[in-house]
Design an enzyme around this catalytic site. Structure first.
Site, PDB file in Angstrom:
ATOM      1  N   ASP A   3       0.879  -1.132   0.088  1.00  0.00           N
ATOM      2  CA  ASP A   3      -0.074  -0.057   0.113  1.00  0.00           C
ATOM      3  C   ASP A   3       0.815   1.329   0.034  1.00  0.00           C
ATOM      4  O   ASP A   3       2.172   1.149   0.288  1.00  0.00           O
ATOM      5  CB  ASP A   3      -0.898  -0.024   1.087  1.00  0.00           C
ATOM      6  CG  ASP A   3      -0.203  -0.120   2.466  1.00  0.00           C
ATOM      7  OD1 ASP A   3       0.886  -0.810   2.728  1.00  0.00           O
ATOM      8  OD2 ASP A   3      -0.490   0.827   3.470  1.00  0.00           O
ATOM      9  N   GLU A  13      -0.081  -1.140   5.743  1.00  0.00           N
ATOM     10  CA  GLU A  13       0.952  -0.483   6.426  1.00  0.00           C
ATOM     11  C   GLU A  13       1.151   1.065   6.801  1.00  0.00           C
ATOM     12  O   GLU A  13       1.252   1.259   7.775  1.00  0.00           O
ATOM     13  CB  GLU A  13       2.428  -1.166   5.990  1.00  0.00           C
ATOM     14  CG  GLU A  13       3.464  -0.758   7.079  1.00  0.00           C
ATOM     15  CD  GLU A  13       4.225   0.614   6.856  1.00  0.00           C
ATOM     16  OE1 GLU A  13       5.113   0.742   7.966  1.00  0.00           O
ATOM     17  OE2 GLU A  13       3.903   1.270   6.127  1.00  0.00           O
ATOM     18  N   ASP A  30      12.164  -1.880   4.105  1.00  0.00           N
ATOM     19  CA  ASP A  30      11.457  -0.995   4.007  1.00  0.00           C
ATOM     20  C   ASP A  30      11.693   0.414   4.647  1.00  0.00           C
ATOM     21  O   ASP A  30      10.890   1.161   5.367  1.00  0.00           O
ATOM     22  CB  ASP A  30      10.001  -1.227   4.803  1.00  0.00           C
ATOM     23  CG  ASP A  30       8.799  -0.320   4.594  1.00  0.00           C
ATOM     24  OD1 ASP A  30       8.830   0.599   3.733  1.00  0.00           O
ATOM     25  OD2 ASP A  30       7.801  -0.421   5.576  1.00  0.00           O
ATOM     26  N   HIS A  84     -21.875  30.301   5.883  1.00  0.00           N
ATOM     27  CA  HIS A  84     -21.506  31.363   5.386  1.00  0.00           C
ATOM     28  C   HIS A  84     -20.789  32.328   6.546  1.00  0.00           C
ATOM     29  O   HIS A  84     -21.409  32.490   7.442  1.00  0.00           O
ATOM     30  CB  HIS A  84     -22.641  32.127   4.686  1.00  0.00           C
ATOM     31  CG  HIS A  84     -22.205  33.017   3.828  1.00  0.00           C
ATOM     32  ND1 HIS A  84     -21.479  34.242   4.130  1.00  0.00           N
ATOM     33  CD2 HIS A  84     -22.553  33.432   2.584  1.00  0.00           C
ATOM     34  CE1 HIS A  84     -21.389  35.089   3.298  1.00  0.00           C
ATOM     35  NE2 HIS A  84     -22.153  34.716   2.397  1.00  0.00           N
ATOM     36  N   SER A  89       8.502   4.463  11.324  1.00  0.00           N
ATOM     37  CA  SER A  89       7.939   3.295  11.866  1.00  0.00           C
ATOM     38  C   SER A  89       7.467   2.291  11.168  1.00  0.00           C
ATOM     39  O   SER A  89       6.886   2.551  10.171  1.00  0.00           O
ATOM     40  CB  SER A  89       6.741   3.995  12.629  1.00  0.00           C
ATOM     41  OG  SER A  89       6.861   5.280  13.322  1.00  0.00           O
TER      42      SER A  89
HETATM   43  N1  LIG Z   1       8.313   2.823   5.279  1.00  0.00           N
HETATM   44  C1  LIG Z   1       7.509   2.836   6.656  1.00  0.00           C
HETATM   45  C2  LIG Z   1       6.450   3.830   6.643  1.00  0.00           C
HETATM   46  O1  LIG Z   1       6.548   4.874   5.983  1.00  0.00           O
HETATM   47  N2  LIG Z   1       5.888   3.562   7.788  1.00  0.00           N
HETATM   48  C3  LIG Z   1       4.843   4.699   8.177  1.00  0.00           C
HETATM   49  C4  LIG Z   1       3.829   3.962   8.997  1.00  0.00           C
HETATM   50  C5  LIG Z   1       2.600   4.587   9.490  1.00  0.00           C
HETATM   51  C6  LIG Z   1       1.898   5.614   8.674  1.00  0.00           C
HETATM   52  N3  LIG Z   1       0.946   6.083   9.460  1.00  0.00           N
HETATM   53  C7  LIG Z   1       0.944   5.339  10.549  1.00  0.00           C
HETATM   54  N4  LIG Z   1       2.068   4.450  10.706  1.00  0.00           N
HETATM   55  C8  LIG Z   1       5.342   5.724   8.853  1.00  0.00           C
HETATM   56  O2  LIG Z   1       4.678   6.860   8.894  1.00  0.00           O
HETATM   57  O3  LIG Z   1       6.642   5.565   9.339  1.00  0.00           O
HETATM   58 ZN   LIG Z   2       7.080   1.596   3.924  1.00  0.00          ZN
HETATM   59 ZN   LIG Z   3       5.760   4.637   4.130  1.00  0.00          ZN
END
Ligand SMILES: NCC(=O)N[C@@H](Cc1c[nH]cn1)C(=O)O
Ligand SMILES: [Zn+2]
Ligand SMILES: [Zn+2]
Length: 479
Positions: A103, A168, A199, A232, A421
């Site tokens: 995703d 994710e 990642d 408005h 994260s």
């Molecule tokens: N590549 C890892 C990443 O981009 N993780 C996201 C995870 C995320 C987004 N919203 C909640 N968790 C990140 O923003 O670190």
């Molecule tokens: Zn990622």
């Molecule tokens: Zn990401």
């Protein structure tokens, strides 16, 4: 075949197939699998099916695991299935569990992209497109590495297990439950020896790294409602307590201009900085001025001091304000009083902050500030959180990845942590009880989540070789 012969053959095979690797990434990027917007949920589901087929094509056995529903504004919406697979079950070989996500963050050309975000375009040896580096390129890298072994007629040196999700970027909803309550009791992790995730990114643009820590995230939706509809401002202005003013008031109490978080006791459980840890930052290859220039920032905080910047990115929490749903963000002088606005902010949390403890501190603080404000409007705050993660980088698994990296890039990789994260990392560590390693493919200037996200052709191709060499090196580790 001996390594001296096999790996060079694999690398040659990879170099001969560059165009097909680009074509497959183009196909993946063309699926707008934006997980945060229910409008694109069908595309996330399509993405999971696409990935399952690609895994089947490399010979893996796969299944799509249902993880139920997500509730948005009281509506139940189907979560995309998780692609679970395995390839090989030779008891003499080590088994690596690979996780990745397919995703992406939202993207519109009008955000400032130079080309259509969901159309992979090559310019100056860079592949531009949403998800190119985060995380479609790296996920496809695993497929290509597997194919390269097949291409030269060699057996894979390890068994593989796969977990690929399409949520994710939106908190990995349903995944922890799938891992802990289904896959673990079913024995999925029983044979797993190592876990690998690609990642994240190099720290800079030239030196590779291997990553042993991630910050967690605690994401908040702060809602204020003053009326059931937009009004408005000429007709109603002066006669209502405006939701937006309340929201801006609350959001402005969270962090000061230097980035210090103002929430009471928020720093209390942050792991103390040890003398031995301080030294680690010294040897990391990171140039604050190059970093500043790459994002065209006017000035960096912490006086631009390398060690301070790294610590504030990796091991101290930070609070970011992300946006306001319901606000008039389009160009033009829209004269409306929004009836309801939702402010979004997050805290990147670190060891030893626990999400529940952080959420409580934030809720208590916001309710206290709300009481001080004395507004008659309706206020509500909700959160979704994922934990921070660290690992032992002295483990033989890290040494194997370092050998593979040296072979491809002829340099010693930095052992880094990451400010971003990946909520499932710590769950994978707990579910498998094994060493987890992050092996980044992309460069530090790839602009994940931003406009003009890209993956350098070099990082993609050398990254495929790196994955192939990593599989080989882990294959050599004692069983
Ligand atoms: N590549 C890892 C990443 O981009 N993780 C996201 C995870 C995320 C987004 N919203 C909640 N968790 C990140 O923003 O670190
Ligand atoms: Zn990622
Ligand atoms: Zn990401």
């Amino acid at each position: 075949m001996a390594a001296e012969k096999m790996l060079p053959q694999i690398f040659k095979f990879v170099d001969q197939n560059v165009e097909s690797y680009k074509a497959l990434l183009k196909e993946a990027v063309a699926i707008p699998s934006v997980s945060c917007d229910p409008k694109y949920r069908k595309e996330c589901i399509r993405m999971a099916h696409w990935m399952q087929n690609k895994l089947k094509e490399v010979g893996a056995s796969t299944e799509l695991r249902d993880v139920g529903f997500q509730t948005i504004d009281g509506n139940e919406i189907q979560l995309p299935p998780v692609v679970v697979g395995s390839l090989g079950n030779d008891p003499k070989k080590n088994t690596i569990c690979v996780y990745g996500h397919l995703d992406v963050q939202p993207a519109l050309k009008s955000d400032g992209w130079e080309s259509e975000p969901f159309e992979l375009v090559e310019r100056d040896n860079k592949l531009y497109g949403r998800g190119a580096t985060d995380d479609k390129g790296p996920v496809l890298g695993w497929l290509h590495a597997i194919n390269a072994y097949k291409g030269i007629g060699e057996e894979l040196p390890v068994n593989l297990k796969f977990i690929f999700e399409c949520m994710e970027e939106s908190g990995s909803e349903g995944l922890d439950e799938l891992l802990m309550e289904k896959l673990k009791p079913e024995g999925f992790f029983d044979t797993v020896d190592y876990v690998c995730i690609s990642d994240n990114y190099w720290l800079g643009t030239t030196k590779p790294c291997i990553t042993y820590g991630l910050r967690g995230i605690s994401y908040y939706f702060l809602e204020v409602e003053c009326a059931k509809m937009d009004l408005h401002s000429g007709v109603y202005g002066g006669t209502v307590h405006e939701a937006m003013s309340d929201l801006i008031y609350l959001m402005n109490t969270l962090v000061d201009k230097d980035g210090k978080i103002l929430i009471t006791d928020i720093y209390k459980s942050v792991a103390p900085l040890l003398e031995s840890e301080k030294k680690l930052y010294n040897s990391i290859d990171f140039d604050p001025e190059a970093y500043r220039k790459s994002i065209e920032a006017h000035k960096l905080p912490h006086n631009g001091v390398k060690e301070e910047l790294l610590m504030h990115r990796w091991r101290f929490p930070s609070l970011s304000l992300h946006g306001i749903e319901g606000a008039a963000f389009q160009p033009g002088a829209k004269t409306v009083i929004p009836g309801k606005v939702i402010g979004k902010f997050s805290i990147r949390i670190v060891p030893n902050q626990e999400p529940e403890e952080v959420e409580k501190l934030v809720f208590d603080y916001i309710h206290k500030k709300w009481a001080e404000r004395g507004s008659p409007n309706k206020m509500r705050i909700t959160a979704q959180s994922g934990r921070a993660w660290t690992e032992n980088p002295d483990h033989p698994h890290y040494q194997a990845a370092a050998r593979a990296t040296r072979l491809i890039y002829q340099t010693e990789p930095d052992m880094s942590r990451e400010g971003g994260s990946i909520p499932v990392t710590i769950t994978l560590q707990e579910a498998s009880g094994r060493n987890v390693l992050l092996l980044p493919m992309g460069a530090g200037d790839d602009m994940a989540h931003s406009q003009n996200e890209k993956l350098n052709v070099r990082n993609y191709i050398e990254g495929i070789k790196l994955f192939a060499a990593y599989l080989y090196e882990v294959g050599k580790l004692p069983k």
